[in-house]
Design a protein around this motif. Structure first.
Motif, PDB file in Angstrom:
ATOM      1  N   ASP A 135       0.867  -1.173   0.000  1.00  0.00           N
ATOM      2  CA  ASP A 135       0.000   0.000   0.000  1.00  0.00           C
ATOM      3  C   ASP A 135       0.904   1.224   0.000  1.00  0.00           C
ATOM      4  OD1 ASP A 135      -1.683   2.115   0.512  1.00  0.00           O
ATOM      5  OD2 ASP A 135      -2.724   1.171   2.188  1.00  0.00           O
ATOM      6  N   LEU A 136       0.834   2.037  -1.071  1.00  0.00           N
ATOM      7  CA  LEU A 136       1.725   3.186  -1.225  1.00  0.00           C
ATOM      8  C   LEU A 136       0.985   4.519  -1.185  1.00  0.00           C
ATOM      9  CD1 LEU A 136       3.991   1.684  -4.025  1.00  0.00           C
ATOM     10  CD2 LEU A 136       4.703   2.247  -1.695  1.00  0.00           C
ATOM     11  N   ILE A 137      -0.209   4.518  -0.639  1.00  0.00           N
ATOM     12  CA  ILE A 137      -0.975   5.761  -0.630  1.00  0.00           C
ATOM     13  C   ILE A 137      -0.219   6.840   0.154  1.00  0.00           C
ATOM     14  CG2 ILE A 137      -2.338   5.287   1.454  1.00  0.00           C
ATOM     15  CD1 ILE A 137      -4.764   6.455  -0.022  1.00  0.00           C
ATOM     16  N   GLY A 138      -0.004   7.973  -0.486  1.00  0.00           N
ATOM     17  CA  GLY A 138       0.649   9.095   0.170  1.00  0.00           C
ATOM     18  C   GLY A 138       2.131   8.941   0.441  1.00  0.00           C
ATOM     19  N   ALA A 139       2.754   7.843   0.007  1.00  0.00           N
ATOM     20  CA  ALA A 139       4.196   7.657   0.233  1.00  0.00           C
ATOM     21  C   ALA A 139       4.974   8.683  -0.580  1.00  0.00           C
ATOM     22  CB  ALA A 139       4.612   6.242  -0.144  1.00  0.00           C
ATOM     23  N   ASP A 140       5.983   9.289   0.041  1.00  0.00           N
ATOM     24  CA  ASP A 140       6.795  10.299  -0.641  1.00  0.00           C
ATOM     25  C   ASP A 140       7.970   9.604  -1.317  1.00  0.00           C
ATOM     26  OD1 ASP A 140       8.312  12.465  -1.470  1.00  0.00           O
ATOM     27  OD2 ASP A 140       7.871  13.650   0.324  1.00  0.00           O
ATOM     28  N   LEU A 141       7.905   9.502  -2.644  1.00  0.00           N
ATOM     29  CA  LEU A 141       8.913   8.777  -3.416  1.00  0.00           C
ATOM     30  C   LEU A 141       9.859   9.702  -4.169  1.00  0.00           C
ATOM     31  CD1 LEU A 141       6.598   5.981  -4.872  1.00  0.00           C
ATOM     32  CD2 LEU A 141       8.263   5.737  -3.027  1.00  0.00           C
ATOM     33  N   ARG A 142       9.953  10.931  -3.754  1.00  0.00           N
ATOM     34  CA  ARG A 142      10.833  11.857  -4.461  1.00  0.00           C
ATOM     35  C   ARG A 142      12.281  11.355  -4.459  1.00  0.00           C
ATOM     36  NH1 ARG A 142       9.859  17.384  -1.495  1.00  0.00           N
ATOM     37  NH2 ARG A 142       9.367  15.930   0.201  1.00  0.00           N
ATOM     38  N   ASP A 143      12.810  11.203  -5.655  1.00  0.00           N
ATOM     39  CA  ASP A 143      14.191  10.751  -5.863  1.00  0.00           C
ATOM     40  C   ASP A 143      14.476   9.358  -5.308  1.00  0.00           C
ATOM     41  OD1 ASP A 143      15.154  12.956  -7.309  1.00  0.00           O
ATOM     42  OD2 ASP A 143      15.422  14.099  -5.469  1.00  0.00           O
ATOM     43  N   ALA A 144      13.440   8.604  -4.975  1.00  0.00           N
ATOM     44  CA  ALA A 144      13.650   7.212  -4.564  1.00  0.00           C
ATOM     45  C   ALA A 144      14.104   6.417  -5.781  1.00  0.00           C
ATOM     46  CB  ALA A 144      12.356   6.626  -4.008  1.00  0.00           C
ATOM     47  N   ASP A 145      15.051   5.508  -5.582  1.00  0.00           N
ATOM     48  CA  ASP A 145      15.580   4.709  -6.689  1.00  0.00           C
ATOM     49  C   ASP A 145      14.818   3.396  -6.782  1.00  0.00           C
ATOM     50  OD1 ASP A 145      17.014   3.471  -8.664  1.00  0.00           O
ATOM     51  OD2 ASP A 145      18.983   3.805  -7.754  1.00  0.00           O
ATOM     52  N   LEU A 146      13.974   3.292  -7.809  1.00  0.00           N
ATOM     53  CA  LEU A 146      13.156   2.097  -8.031  1.00  0.00           C
ATOM     54  C   LEU A 146      13.721   1.228  -9.142  1.00  0.00           C
ATOM     55  CD1 LEU A 146       9.615   3.759  -7.831  1.00  0.00           C
ATOM     56  CD2 LEU A 146      10.727   2.381  -6.067  1.00  0.00           C
ATOM     57  N   THR A 147      14.986   1.380  -9.441  1.00  0.00           N
ATOM     58  CA  THR A 147      15.618   0.583 -10.491  1.00  0.00           C
ATOM     59  C   THR A 147      15.413  -0.907 -10.230  1.00  0.00           C
ATOM     60  OG1 THR A 147      17.315   2.273 -10.878  1.00  0.00           O
ATOM     61  CG2 THR A 147      17.809   0.029 -11.622  1.00  0.00           C
ATOM     62  N   ASP A 148      14.829  -1.585 -11.203  1.00  0.00           N
ATOM     63  CA  ASP A 148      14.598  -3.032 -11.152  1.00  0.00           C
ATOM     64  C   ASP A 148      13.722  -3.473  -9.981  1.00  0.00           C
ATOM     65  OD1 ASP A 148      16.160  -3.327 -13.414  1.00  0.00           O
ATOM     66  OD2 ASP A 148      17.998  -3.691 -12.283  1.00  0.00           O
ATOM     67  N   ALA A 149      13.032  -2.549  -9.341  1.00  0.00           N
ATOM     68  CA  ALA A 149      12.111  -2.916  -8.265  1.00  0.00           C
ATOM     69  C   ALA A 149      10.847  -3.539  -8.859  1.00  0.00           C
ATOM     70  CB  ALA A 149      11.753  -1.693  -7.438  1.00  0.00           C
ATOM     71  N   ASP A 150      10.159  -4.337  -8.065  1.00  0.00           N
ATOM     72  CA  ASP A 150       8.927  -4.984  -8.515  1.00  0.00           C
ATOM     73  C   ASP A 150       7.750  -4.386  -7.757  1.00  0.00           C
ATOM     74  OD1 ASP A 150       6.897  -6.576  -9.403  1.00  0.00           O
ATOM     75  OD2 ASP A 150       7.885  -8.485  -8.977  1.00  0.00           O
ATOM     76  N   LEU A 151       6.955  -3.565  -8.462  1.00  0.00           N
ATOM     77  CA  LEU A 151       5.771  -2.945  -7.865  1.00  0.00           C
ATOM     78  C   LEU A 151       4.490  -3.584  -8.389  1.00  0.00           C
ATOM     79  CD1 LEU A 151       8.086  -0.540  -8.137  1.00  0.00           C
ATOM     80  CD2 LEU A 151       6.248   0.831  -7.180  1.00  0.00           C
ATOM     81  N   THR A 152       4.620  -4.793  -8.938  1.00  0.00           N
ATOM     82  CA  THR A 152       3.453  -5.502  -9.447  1.00  0.00           C
ATOM     83  C   THR A 152       2.420  -5.656  -8.330  1.00  0.00           C
ATOM     84  OG1 THR A 152       4.894  -6.760 -10.917  1.00  0.00           O
ATOM     85  CG2 THR A 152       2.650  -7.577 -10.618  1.00  0.00           C
ATOM     86  N   GLY A 153       1.221  -5.232  -8.590  1.00  0.00           N
ATOM     87  CA  GLY A 153       0.170  -5.383  -7.585  1.00  0.00           C
ATOM     88  C   GLY A 153       0.213  -4.348  -6.485  1.00  0.00           C
ATOM     89  N   ALA A 154       1.218  -3.458  -6.484  1.00  0.00           N
ATOM     90  CA  ALA A 154       1.221  -2.358  -5.517  1.00  0.00           C
ATOM     91  C   ALA A 154      -0.006  -1.491  -5.806  1.00  0.00           C
ATOM     92  CB  ALA A 154       2.500  -1.544  -5.631  1.00  0.00           C
ATOM     93  N   PHE A 155      -0.641  -0.979  -4.777  1.00  0.00           N
ATOM     94  CA  PHE A 155      -1.877  -0.245  -5.026  1.00  0.00           C
ATOM     95  C   PHE A 155      -1.867   1.121  -4.342  1.00  0.00           C
ATOM     96  CE2 PHE A 155      -2.304  -2.994  -1.406  1.00  0.00           C
ATOM     97  CZ  PHE A 155      -3.050  -2.303  -0.465  1.00  0.00           C
ATOM     98  N   PHE A 156      -2.782   1.965  -4.808  1.00  0.00           N
ATOM     99  CA  PHE A 156      -2.881   3.362  -4.404  1.00  0.00           C
ATOM    100  C   PHE A 156      -1.603   4.126  -4.737  1.00  0.00           C
ATOM    101  CE2 PHE A 156      -6.005   1.857  -0.921  1.00  0.00           C
ATOM    102  CZ  PHE A 156      -7.044   1.860  -1.834  1.00  0.00           C
ATOM    103  N   LEU A 157      -0.928   3.689  -5.788  1.00  0.00           N
ATOM    104  CA  LEU A 157       0.241   4.394  -6.313  1.00  0.00           C
ATOM    105  C   LEU A 157      -0.233   5.306  -7.433  1.00  0.00           C
ATOM    106  CD1 LEU A 157       3.359   4.763  -6.665  1.00  0.00           C
ATOM    107  CD2 LEU A 157       3.271   2.842  -8.273  1.00  0.00           C
ATOM    108  N   THR A 158       0.080   6.585  -7.344  1.00  0.00           N
ATOM    109  CA  THR A 158      -0.364   7.531  -8.357  1.00  0.00           C
ATOM    110  C   THR A 158       0.766   7.888  -9.319  1.00  0.00           C
ATOM    111  OG1 THR A 158       0.207   9.499  -7.052  1.00  0.00           O
ATOM    112  CG2 THR A 158      -1.986   8.535  -6.711  1.00  0.00           C
ATOM    113  N   GLN A 159       0.392   8.431 -10.455  1.00  0.00           N
ATOM    114  CA  GLN A 159       1.393   8.832 -11.444  1.00  0.00           C
ATOM    115  C   GLN A 159       2.327   9.924 -10.918  1.00  0.00           C
ATOM    116  OE1 GLN A 159       1.477   7.041 -14.434  1.00  0.00           O
ATOM    117  NE2 GLN A 159       3.510   7.946 -14.581  1.00  0.00           N
ATOM    118  N   PRO A 160       1.820  10.930 -10.178  1.00  0.00           N
ATOM    119  CA  PRO A 160       2.742  11.930  -9.631  1.00  0.00           C
ATOM    120  C   PRO A 160       3.805  11.335  -8.719  1.00  0.00           C
ATOM    121  CG  PRO A 160       0.512  12.765  -9.570  1.00  0.00           C
ATOM    122  CD  PRO A 160       0.415  11.319  -9.973  1.00  0.00           C
TER     123      PRO A 160
END
Length: 276
Positions: A224-249
């Motif tokens: 659950d990623l609702i409201g998580a602050d991902l600024r400059d987080a490195d998601l290289t090769d991470a698996d977010l399959t099925g992660a929810f409440f993730l927005t485009q911004p």
């Protein structure tokens, strides 16, 4: 209030149907995200007469990264074409323009809630609360269609709290389907955290501060990623399959690669490709 569905297409910004409201109504301060200061209600100097951005293709290079990670969730075209029936703030009275600028942030919050409710209804595990979610969606959509004076007086914070109760239930139901011990990092300070390859399956990361965190190769399936602050987080090769409440911004504010696996609700940011 009528039961009405809201498709994802209605919850994405359509600048061609908007009067550049985000470029006028909202304030910003000179920082790493914006090259200049701008007051609320004052047009950005980059806004052209046709309501388009004059430096849209070069926003990051010109110091306006904040603009590239913003999305109104379709509120711009709703306020422009529905609430104010196509009346341009440039030609309207000063009072009319001010009311438009006051209403836009309210509708933007309501449209963000519509995005979450729409996604929750697409999650099979949340079926036990689907009826309540549909009612909340219909009520929220109805609020977006109120008159300007009603929207300006709306206690949108109270409505968010009511909807959030349902979103929390949705989160619990969805994450319950993930096997093993699920990490609860709600609101956690994970700024710059070293989480390379971390097992975050089914984790509760609501409102977590993941600014500049190293999430390379991390497993975020079903998180659950609702409201998580991902600024400059490195998601290289991470698996977010099925992660929810993730927005485009949120995603636009992060860094990633061609190997980053994403849920269907979002698209791979263009600047990720440019970084390769």
């Amino acid at each position: 209030m009528r039961d009405q569905t809201v498709g994802r297409a209605d919850l994405r910004g359509d600048c061609g149907q908007c009067f550049g409201l985000c470029c006028v109504a909202l304030p910003f301060a000179a920082s790493a995200d914006f090259a200049i200061d701008k007051q609320a209600g004052k047009p950005c100097p980059n806004l052209q007469g046709d309501h388009r951005c004059g430096i849209h293709a070069d926003l990051r290079q010109k110091g306006f990264t904040g603009c590239t990670v913003y999305d109104c969730f379709g509120a711009g075209q709703k306020v422009s074409q529905v609430t104010f029936r196509g009346q341009d703030w440039r030609t309207a009275s000063r009072e009319h323009a001010r009311r438009m600028f006051d209403v836009f942030p309210v509708v933007r919050q309501l449209h963000e809630l519509l995005w979450y409710l729409n996604e929750a209804l697409a999650l099979p595990a949340a079926r036990p609360v689907h009826a309540d979610l549909r009612r909340a969606l219909a009520e929220t959509e109805g609020l977006t269609r109120q008159l300007p004076e009603q929207l300006a007086a709306l206690d949108v914070g109270a409505h968010r709290q009511t909807v959030n109760v349902l979103l929390l239930k949705t989160s619990e139901l969805v994450r319950a389907g993930t096997r093993g011990r699920k990490k609860d990092r709600r609101g956690a300070d994970l700024i710059g955290a070293r989480l390379k390859g971390a097992d975050l399956r089914g984790a509760n990361l609501r409102g977590a501060y993941l600014i500049a965190a190293d999430l390379t190769g991390a497993d975020l399936r079903g998180a659950d990623l609702i409201g998580a602050d991902l600024r400059d987080a490195d998601l290289t090769d991470a698996d977010l399959t099925g992660a929810f409440f993730l927005t485009q911004p949120q995603l636009n504010a992060a860094r990633g690669s061609a190997g980053t696996r994403l849920p269907d609700s979002v698209t791979r940011p263009v600047h990720w490709t440019a970084q390769l």
